[in-house]
Design a protein around this motif. Sequence first.
Motif, PDB file in Angstrom:
ATOM      1  N   ILE A   1     -11.035   3.895  -1.870  1.00 36.11           N
ATOM      2  CA  ILE A   1     -10.585   3.944  -3.262  1.00 36.11           C
ATOM      3  C   ILE A   1     -11.463   3.069  -4.154  1.00 36.11           C
ATOM      4  O   ILE A   1     -11.768   3.421  -5.299  1.00 36.11           O
ATOM      5  CB  ILE A   1      -9.102   3.517  -3.355  1.00 36.11           C
TER       6      ILE A   1
ATOM      7  N   TRP B   1       1.133   4.287  -2.942  1.00 31.02           N
ATOM      8  CA  TRP B   1       1.061   5.739  -2.757  1.00 31.02           C
ATOM      9  C   TRP B   1       2.314   6.419  -3.316  1.00 31.02           C
ATOM     10  O   TRP B   1       2.225   7.460  -3.975  1.00 31.02           O
ATOM     11  CB  TRP B   1       0.910   6.067  -1.277  1.00 31.02           C
TER      12      TRP B   1
ATOM     13  N   THR C   1      -8.817   9.205  -5.619  1.00 27.54           N
ATOM     14  CA  THR C   1      -7.651   8.507  -6.175  1.00 27.54           C
ATOM     15  C   THR C   1      -6.718   7.998  -5.075  1.00 27.54           C
ATOM     16  O   THR C   1      -6.791   8.421  -3.915  1.00 27.54           O
ATOM     17  CB  THR C   1      -6.854   9.454  -7.080  1.00 27.54           C
ATOM     18  N   THR C   2      -5.820   7.097  -5.478  1.00 28.48           N
ATOM     19  CA  THR C   2      -4.802   6.589  -4.553  1.00 28.48           C
ATOM     20  C   THR C   2      -3.942   7.715  -4.010  1.00 28.48           C
ATOM     21  O   THR C   2      -3.594   7.726  -2.821  1.00 28.48           O
ATOM     22  CB  THR C   2      -3.911   5.558  -5.267  1.00 28.48           C
TER      23      THR C   2
ATOM     24  N   ASN D   1      -8.322   1.369   1.257  1.00 32.03           N
ATOM     25  CA  ASN D   1      -8.627   0.483   0.133  1.00 32.03           C
ATOM     26  C   ASN D   1     -10.122   0.486  -0.189  1.00 32.03           C
ATOM     27  O   ASN D   1     -10.519   0.475  -1.363  1.00 32.03           O
ATOM     28  CB  ASN D   1      -8.178  -0.936   0.443  1.00 32.03           C
TER      29      ASN D   1
ATOM     30  N   ASN E   1       0.822  -1.213   0.000  1.00 35.95           N
ATOM     31  CA  ASN E   1       0.000   0.000   0.000  1.00 35.95           C
ATOM     32  C   ASN E   1       0.855   1.261   0.000  1.00 35.95           C
ATOM     33  O   ASN E   1       0.540   2.227  -0.716  1.00 35.95           O
ATOM     34  CB  ASN E   1      -0.924   0.000   1.224  1.00 35.95           C
TER      35      ASN E   1
ATOM     36  N   SER F   1       2.038   6.754  -6.888  1.00 38.51           N
ATOM     37  CA  SER F   1       1.056   7.765  -7.300  1.00 38.51           C
ATOM     38  C   SER F   1       1.630   9.175  -7.255  1.00 38.51           C
ATOM     39  O   SER F   1       1.146  10.070  -7.951  1.00 38.51           O
ATOM     40  CB  SER F   1      -0.189   7.686  -6.416  1.00 38.51           C
TER      41      SER F   1
ATOM     42  N   GLY G   1      -4.091   8.217  -0.155  1.00 41.91           N
ATOM     43  CA  GLY G   1      -2.812   7.865   0.448  1.00 41.91           C
ATOM     44  C   GLY G   1      -2.162   9.035   1.155  1.00 41.91           C
ATOM     45  O   GLY G   1      -1.599   8.882   2.249  1.00 41.91           O
TER      46      GLY G   1
END
Length: 356
Positions: A88, A27, A94-95, A85, A23, A30, A99
């Motif tokens: 999203i 991020w 968005t991530t 999660n 995870n 991203s 994040g």
Amino acid sequence: MRILWGMVALAIYSGLTFYLGWNFRAWLLSIHQFRWPIVYWTVLFLVSYGYFIGKLHPLLTPFSVLGSYWMFFLQYGLILCIVANLIIKFTPLTTRMVGTGVVGLLIILLIAGTYFAYSPVVRKATINIDKPGDDMRIVMASDFHLGLLSGKGHLDKFVALSNEQNPDLVLLPGDIVDDSPKRFVEKDMGEVMKNLKATYGVYGVLGNHEYYGNEIPEFKKEMAEANVEILMDETILVANRFYLTGREDATNKNRLALNEMQPENVDLPWFVMNHTPLDLDEPANLGVDFHVSGHTHRGQMWPNHLITERVFELDYGLVEKEQMHALVSSGFGFWGPPTRLGSRSELWVIDVKFSE
């Protein structure tokens, strides 16, 4: 069988670490900051096992610090990653947006948790005991875990706060050091402890972590030099005013039953220190007047208190059971991450009123 369960636990722990790492990687991708995947995963797993790595050799102590903080990120990272999660998946966010919010929230929680851990408060209460005697004041604090992260400065805060109360008696019901007394000795914490003032002295008992360290003779010696008398399954008469019993921790399966330490003179007050509050019926039925414990940390980090509330009859606070007053503290220090959320580092000041 133990090896099998150990392998299962190791697999689960590694899986959770991978989940968090995946995870955090998402991020970083991203925001276009993910670099060197081999280094990333190596560092992540070294940190996640840092608490154990740091115990292998003194030169590896920094890994223990990283591993302690990792426990904080493991707990709250798991909670927030699951929530993130779901957000999203079921929202247009968005991530990158989610994040960034999660990382920011983790930082805020870490700052708040550190403040609550290192900024102790004084809790005050009054109890009435239906026995003759002169009123007195007791300071009680447990679970210092003095060592790497709960150190000399934190102990100095306790000594200052305790002395401000002008106590007649100071009780330290266990987990005074974090496993080994070595760092207590190296950092001259005994010199700080010596400054504690109390009319009838300072007394303590063993907690489970003193047993884990397996250096009880050395620990008891250092406490004696710091003017702290450690009671190990024994009852003493203090100043002909009250009886004080210090129990071995429940870790010691051969500890004495409390009735084997029951004082003969039932007219004098009877105080008992027992690190782990497993059974309050026994002391209440035997006529104990004041019973103090620690161990639970009140879960230390939310929502762990939901577990301690179910494990112990009393996991925190002061209650009256028959004629007995029972007190369980969340502790002055901490174990693992130097953070507290939903609990606070504390000492208790108990004013004891006796019948005339």
